[in-house]
Structures are given as structure tokens and as C-alpha cells.
Design an enzyme around this catalytic site. Structure first.
Site, PDB file in Angstrom:
ATOM      1  N   ARG A   1       0.363  -1.120   0.543  1.00  0.00           N
ATOM      2  CA  ARG A   1       0.366  -0.037   0.122  1.00  0.00           C
ATOM      3  C   ARG A   1       0.830   1.170   0.548  1.00  0.00           C
ATOM      4  O   ARG A   1       0.603   2.613   0.306  1.00  0.00           O
ATOM      5  CB  ARG A   1      -1.110   0.022   1.414  1.00  0.00           C
ATOM      6  CG  ARG A   1      -1.429  -0.854   1.238  1.00  0.00           C
ATOM      7  CD  ARG A   1      -2.746  -1.271   0.003  1.00  0.00           C
ATOM      8  NE  ARG A   1      -3.871  -2.425  -0.117  1.00  0.00           N
ATOM      9  CZ  ARG A   1      -3.664  -3.541  -0.236  1.00  0.00           C
ATOM     10  NH1 ARG A   1      -2.261  -3.262  -1.734  1.00  0.00           N
ATOM     11  NH2 ARG A   1      -4.237  -4.399  -0.231  1.00  0.00           N
TER      12      ARG A   1
ATOM     13  N   SER B   1     -10.839  -0.679   3.120  1.00  0.00           N
ATOM     14  CA  SER B   1      -9.975  -1.057   4.631  1.00  0.00           C
ATOM     15  C   SER B   1      -9.585   0.328   5.564  1.00  0.00           C
ATOM     16  O   SER B   1      -8.578   1.137   4.629  1.00  0.00           O
ATOM     17  CB  SER B   1      -8.595  -2.164   4.850  1.00  0.00           C
ATOM     18  OG  SER B   1      -9.729  -2.605   3.779  1.00  0.00           O
TER      19      SER B   1
ATOM     20  N   GLU C   1      -4.497   2.935   6.433  1.00  0.00           N
ATOM     21  CA  GLU C   1      -4.370   3.020   5.205  1.00  0.00           C
ATOM     22  C   GLU C   1      -5.205   4.082   4.572  1.00  0.00           C
ATOM     23  O   GLU C   1      -4.677   5.048   3.687  1.00  0.00           O
ATOM     24  CB  GLU C   1      -5.288   1.208   4.595  1.00  0.00           C
ATOM     25  CG  GLU C   1      -4.626   1.078   3.144  1.00  0.00           C
ATOM     26  CD  GLU C   1      -5.379  -0.257   2.683  1.00  0.00           C
ATOM     27  OE1 GLU C   1      -5.417  -0.955   3.850  1.00  0.00           O
ATOM     28  OE2 GLU C   1      -5.705  -0.348   2.003  1.00  0.00           O
TER      29      GLU C   1
HETATM   30  C1  LIG Z   1     -16.193  -0.514  -2.108  1.00  0.00           C
HETATM   31  C2  LIG Z   1     -14.124  -0.270  -1.547  1.00  0.00           C
HETATM   32  C3  LIG Z   1     -13.321  -1.491  -1.632  1.00  0.00           C
HETATM   33  C4  LIG Z   1     -11.979  -1.248  -1.997  1.00  0.00           C
HETATM   34  N1  LIG Z   1     -11.252  -2.598  -2.341  1.00  0.00           N
HETATM   35  C5  LIG Z   1     -10.187  -2.165  -1.397  1.00  0.00           C
HETATM   36  C6  LIG Z   1      -8.533  -3.528  -2.901  1.00  0.00           C
HETATM   37  O1  LIG Z   1      -9.617  -4.629  -2.744  1.00  0.00           O
HETATM   38  N2  LIG Z   1      -7.196  -3.095  -2.583  1.00  0.00           N
HETATM   39  C7  LIG Z   1      -7.158  -2.360  -2.293  1.00  0.00           C
HETATM   40  O2  LIG Z   1      -5.686  -1.569  -2.138  1.00  0.00           O
HETATM   41  N3  LIG Z   1      -8.168  -1.113  -1.484  1.00  0.00           N
HETATM   42  C8  LIG Z   1      -9.481  -0.769  -1.976  1.00  0.00           C
HETATM   43  N4  LIG Z   1      -9.735  -0.149  -1.742  1.00  0.00           N
HETATM   44  C9  LIG Z   1      -9.386   1.739  -0.928  1.00  0.00           C
HETATM   45  C10 LIG Z   1      -8.747   2.549  -2.435  1.00  0.00           C
HETATM   46  O3  LIG Z   1     -10.128   1.883  -3.666  1.00  0.00           O
HETATM   47  C11 LIG Z   1      -7.888   1.981  -2.958  1.00  0.00           C
HETATM   48  O4  LIG Z   1      -7.058   2.574  -2.141  1.00  0.00           O
HETATM   49  C12 LIG Z   1      -7.487   2.426  -4.116  1.00  0.00           C
HETATM   50  O5  LIG Z   1      -6.206   3.037  -4.677  1.00  0.00           O
HETATM   51  C13 LIG Z   1      -8.085   4.369  -4.263  1.00  0.00           C
HETATM   52  O6  LIG Z   1      -7.759   5.135  -5.438  1.00  0.00           O
HETATM   53  P1  LIG Z   1      -8.711   6.795  -5.585  1.00  0.00           P
HETATM   54  O7  LIG Z   1      -8.494   6.745  -7.040  1.00  0.00           O
HETATM   55  O8  LIG Z   1      -9.621   6.106  -5.367  1.00  0.00           O
HETATM   56  O9  LIG Z   1      -7.723   7.046  -5.145  1.00  0.00           O
HETATM   57  P2  LIG Z   1      -8.028   8.284  -3.791  1.00  0.00           P
HETATM   58  O10 LIG Z   1      -9.136   7.844  -2.270  1.00  0.00           O
HETATM   59  O11 LIG Z   1      -8.529   9.291  -4.560  1.00  0.00           O
HETATM   60  O12 LIG Z   1      -7.203   8.594  -3.130  1.00  0.00           O
HETATM   61  C14 LIG Z   1      -5.880   7.828  -2.624  1.00  0.00           C
HETATM   62  C15 LIG Z   1      -4.859   8.359  -1.967  1.00  0.00           C
HETATM   63  O13 LIG Z   1      -4.004   9.060  -3.703  1.00  0.00           O
HETATM   64  C16 LIG Z   1      -4.109   9.609  -3.868  1.00  0.00           C
HETATM   65  N5  LIG Z   1      -4.147   9.527  -5.431  1.00  0.00           N
HETATM   66  C17 LIG Z   1      -4.998   9.619  -6.050  1.00  0.00           C
HETATM   67  N6  LIG Z   1      -4.515  10.078  -7.068  1.00  0.00           N
HETATM   68  C18 LIG Z   1      -3.434  10.007  -8.002  1.00  0.00           C
HETATM   69  C19 LIG Z   1      -2.915  10.202  -8.748  1.00  0.00           C
HETATM   70  N7  LIG Z   1      -3.414  10.390 -10.064  1.00  0.00           N
HETATM   71  N8  LIG Z   1      -1.465  10.523  -8.234  1.00  0.00           N
HETATM   72  C20 LIG Z   1      -0.670  10.633  -7.188  1.00  0.00           C
HETATM   73  N9  LIG Z   1      -1.616  10.027  -5.850  1.00  0.00           N
HETATM   74  C21 LIG Z   1      -3.031  10.106  -6.552  1.00  0.00           C
HETATM   75  C22 LIG Z   1      -4.010  10.805  -3.398  1.00  0.00           C
HETATM   76  O14 LIG Z   1      -3.888  11.789  -3.129  1.00  0.00           O
HETATM   77  C23 LIG Z   1      -4.642  10.078  -1.479  1.00  0.00           C
HETATM   78  O15 LIG Z   1      -3.270  10.456  -0.735  1.00  0.00           O
HETATM   79  C24 LIG Z   1     -11.736  -0.266  -1.358  1.00  0.00           C
HETATM   80  C25 LIG Z   1     -12.470   1.293  -1.636  1.00  0.00           C
HETATM   81  C26 LIG Z   1     -13.756   0.545  -1.080  1.00  0.00           C
HETATM   82  C27 LIG Z   1     -14.629   2.628  -0.899  1.00  0.00           C
END
Ligand SMILES: Cc1cc2nc3c(=O)[nH]c(=O)nc-3n(C[C@H](O)[C@H](O)[C@H](O)COP(=O)(O)OP(=O)(O)OC[C@H]3O[C@@H](n4cnc5c(N)ncnc54)[C@H](O)[C@@H]3O)c2cc1C
Length: 291
Positions: free
Chosen positions: A169, A214, A284
Site C-alpha cells: 500500500r 480497509s 490505510e
Molecule cells: C468498497 C471499497 C473497496 C475497496 N477495496 C480495495 C481493495 O480490494 N484493495 C485496495 O488496495 N484498496 C481498496 N479500496 C481502497 C481504495 O479503492 C484504494 O486505496 C485505491 O487505490 C484508491 O484509489 P482512488 O482513485 O479512489 O484514490 P483516492 O482515494 O482519490 O486517493 C487515495 C490516495 O492516492 C492519492 N492519489 C490519487 N490519485 C493520485 C494520482 N493520480 N497521483 C498521485 N496520487 C494520487 C491521493 O492523494 C491519496 O493519498 C477499497 C475502497 C472501497 C470504498
């Protein structure tokens, strides 16, 4: 034109006092001082440069599925990547811009019969967010299928996967080094049955509704959800935020949760798990703004 932002100030091209609550998966939080939706690398880079120039904190957001935004909002620039969503393939690689969702990436893989990324099925996230978080599921991490990442560092710079600092992560990317696009190395043959099985397992094991996924990272020798469950905290609630009864590592918004409710619940869980097992849980979920 946005591409010609050049030395324009943030106030000239950003939206002001932008509500973040409905943009987040959890559905809580206040407003951002500025918001911007770049459509290409040039306007993305120009916004980042303007934020630096003006000393404004920057938060790059994909689907905001893993962030808890303070009820007091974010006193800086929220840059949403959703409009940078080109995707293409060639030479065994898929090139996807940061705003492409996991669902679209998987649909593209299905259409082009490319396999290897099926484990990402059902993650409600963007390519940029998944690369930054090194998202993973079912024993795999996105870094295992990434060949390179294109980061915004002044201009756009290509980093081979070995230079991306991927671990559990974690990566070198974030708001200080934003991801513009990622290149995936995939093989022939999309496994639709596997993708569907993974989606079904999610439906079975994870709660429905508003959550940020998570809450805590797992440790080398423990699953955070298991410790929380064994501490008797399933369904424990603060205001509208509750530990899910389906999966204890998920906090759900019962409809009217504030970010403060979620944060208080997180602190309570940490205290209880520490007292019971001597383990310090590590979030996380990423916090945005002041709590
Ligand atoms: C129902 C549900 C299920 C999930 N299941 C999983 C799973 O199975 N595995 C898992 O790992 N995660 C899971 N997650 C968590 C989440 O989806 C992940 O952490 C995902 O990687 C976040 O992506 P996002 O685009 O929503 O990022 P955001 O939530 O918008 O941002 C998360 C972080 O990434 C950074 N970020 C976003 N975009 C960029 C970019 N372009 N460049 C640099 N930094 C950036 C942000 O600044 C922030 O620090 C889940 C979440 C939910 C709600």
C-alpha cells in the site's frame, strides 16, 4: 484555453469553495478552497506549478475511495483526475491515464482479450490512486502488472516499475509526485470467470454502502479486521459511523456520519486493539484536511 494556463493564478482557473462530501466514497467532509479538473498533462502540470508558486497545499484525488476529508474541509487545491481518462493498447501493454477507473480498465481488458489484472475487479478506484496506493487484492498488488508509471515532475517523466518504490500500500507517488498515467504489462487472454468470481467474493465479504475500504493496513502476522472482530468491535458506532458487521476492517457511513465520527471511531478501535493485543494499528485510509 486550459492548456494555456501558463502563469495564471489558481483563482483564475479553479472552482472555489468546492464541496467534497459527495465526491468521496464515504460521503463526509467539508469544502476545498479550490478545485480543478485537468483534462490533460499540460493543465495538470500547470495546476501543480501554480499551487507550488502560491504556496497552496495540493491534494490529487482519483475516486476519493480511500480518503477521509475533514468536516472543516481542505484549505488548498483539490485536483480531480477523472477527466484524464484516455486508454489504449499496443505491443502487449495497456496505457491508461490516471483518471481511468478500475472498472473501465477491466472492461478494456475484456474487449481486447488481455489478462492479468482481473484481481482489480470491483475496486472503486482510479488508475492513479491505485498506482499511488499500490492497491491490491486476493494476494496480488497492482505493481505486479505495472511496467511503468508516468509522473508529473515539472513535465511528465516515465519511471520504470522498479523505480516506483512499491511496497505494501505504498509507492513514491502521491500529491507531491502525481501519477499522470500508467503502463500495464498484460498477457493474452482475459479471464471473465475469474473477474466475476472476484466481484462475487467482494459482494459476499464486504459491506455495501458508503465506506473507504480497509480502514487499517494488515500487519506481517495479523489481519486488522480479525483483531477488531476479536476485540468485539463489530457494529460498534460513533454517531453515524459504524464498524461493519460484515467485515470489521470496514467503517460504514450509516447515512449521516461526519468525518469526526469516523475519526473518533478509528481512535477508539486503535485504543481497544492496542489494549487487548498490544498491536498498534496503522491507517490505510488517508486523511485530508485538519482533524
Ligand atoms: C468498497 C471499497 C473497496 C475497496 N477495496 C480495495 C481493495 O480490494 N484493495 C485496495 O488496495 N484498496 C481498496 N479500496 C481502497 C481504495 O479503492 C484504494 O486505496 C485505491 O487505490 C484508491 O484509489 P482512488 O482513485 O479512489 O484514490 P483516492 O482515494 O482519490 O486517493 C487515495 C490516495 O492516492 C492519492 N492519489 C490519487 N490519485 C493520485 C494520482 N493520480 N497521483 C498521485 N496520487 C494520487 C491521493 O492523494 C491519496 O493519498 C477499497 C475502497 C472501497 C470504498
Amino acid at each position: 484555453m486550459i492548456e494555456d494556463l501558463g502563469s495564471a493564478s489558481l483563482g483564475e482557473f479553479c472552482l472555489r469553495d468546492f464541496p467534497l462530501k459527495e465526491r468521496t466514497a464515504f460521503g463526509a467532509g467539508g469544502r476545498a478552497k479550490y478545485a480543478f479538473f485537468p483534462e490533460n498533462a499540460a493543465s495538470f502540470a500547470a495546476c501543480i506549478a501554480a499551487a507550488k508558486r502560491e504556496g497552496e497545499p495540493l491534494a490529487v484525488l482519483g475516486c476519493a475511495s480511500n480518503v477521509l476529508v475533514s468536516d472543516r474541509g481542505f484549505d488548498g487545491v483539490a485536483v480531480f483526475t477523472a477527466k484524464m481518462n484516455a486508454i489504449s493498447c499496443g505491443g502487449g501493454a495497456v496505457y491508461a491515464e490516471c483518471g481511468v477507473s478500475a472498472a473501465r480498465l477491466l472492461e478494456f481488458c475484456r474487449l481486447h482479450d488481455l489478462g492479468g489484472a482481473e484481481f482489480l475487479s470491483g475496486i472503486p478506484a482510479s488508475v492513479g490512486g491505485m498506482a499511488a496506493m499500490n492497491a491490491g487484492a486476493f494476494g496480488r498488488e497492482i505493481s505486479s502488472v505495472l511496467r511503468a508509471v508516468y509522473a508529473v515532475d515539472g513535465g511528465v517523466k516515465k519511471l520504470p516499475a522498479e523505480e516506483c518504490g512499491f511496497s505494501y500500500r505504498c509507492s513514491v507517488f502521491g500529491s507531491a509526485l502525481p501519477v499522470f498515467a500508467a503502463e500495464f504489462s498484460l498477457r493474452k487472454g482475459f479471464d471473465g470467470r475469474l473477474a466475476e468470481r472476484i466481484r462475487a467474493m467482494r459482494r459476499e465479504r464486504q459491506p455495501e454502502g458508503r465506506t473507504f475500504g480497509s480502514t487499517f493496513k494488515n500487519g506481517k502476522d495479523y489481519f486488522a479486521g480479525e483483531l477488531i472482530e476479536r476485540a468485539g468491535l463489530k457494529n460498534c458506532a460513533v454517531g453515524g459511523a459504524a464498524v461493519s458487521g460484515v467485515h470489521a476492517n470496514f467503517i460504514v457511513n450509516r447515512g449521516n456520519a461526519t468525518a469526526a465520527d469516523a475519526r473518533e471511531l478509528i481512535e477508539y478501535i486503535k485504543k481497544k486493539v492496542k489494549a487487548r493485543f498490544g498491536v498498534t494499528l496503522c491507517e490505510e485510509v488517508r486523511y485530508l484536511g485538519e482533524f
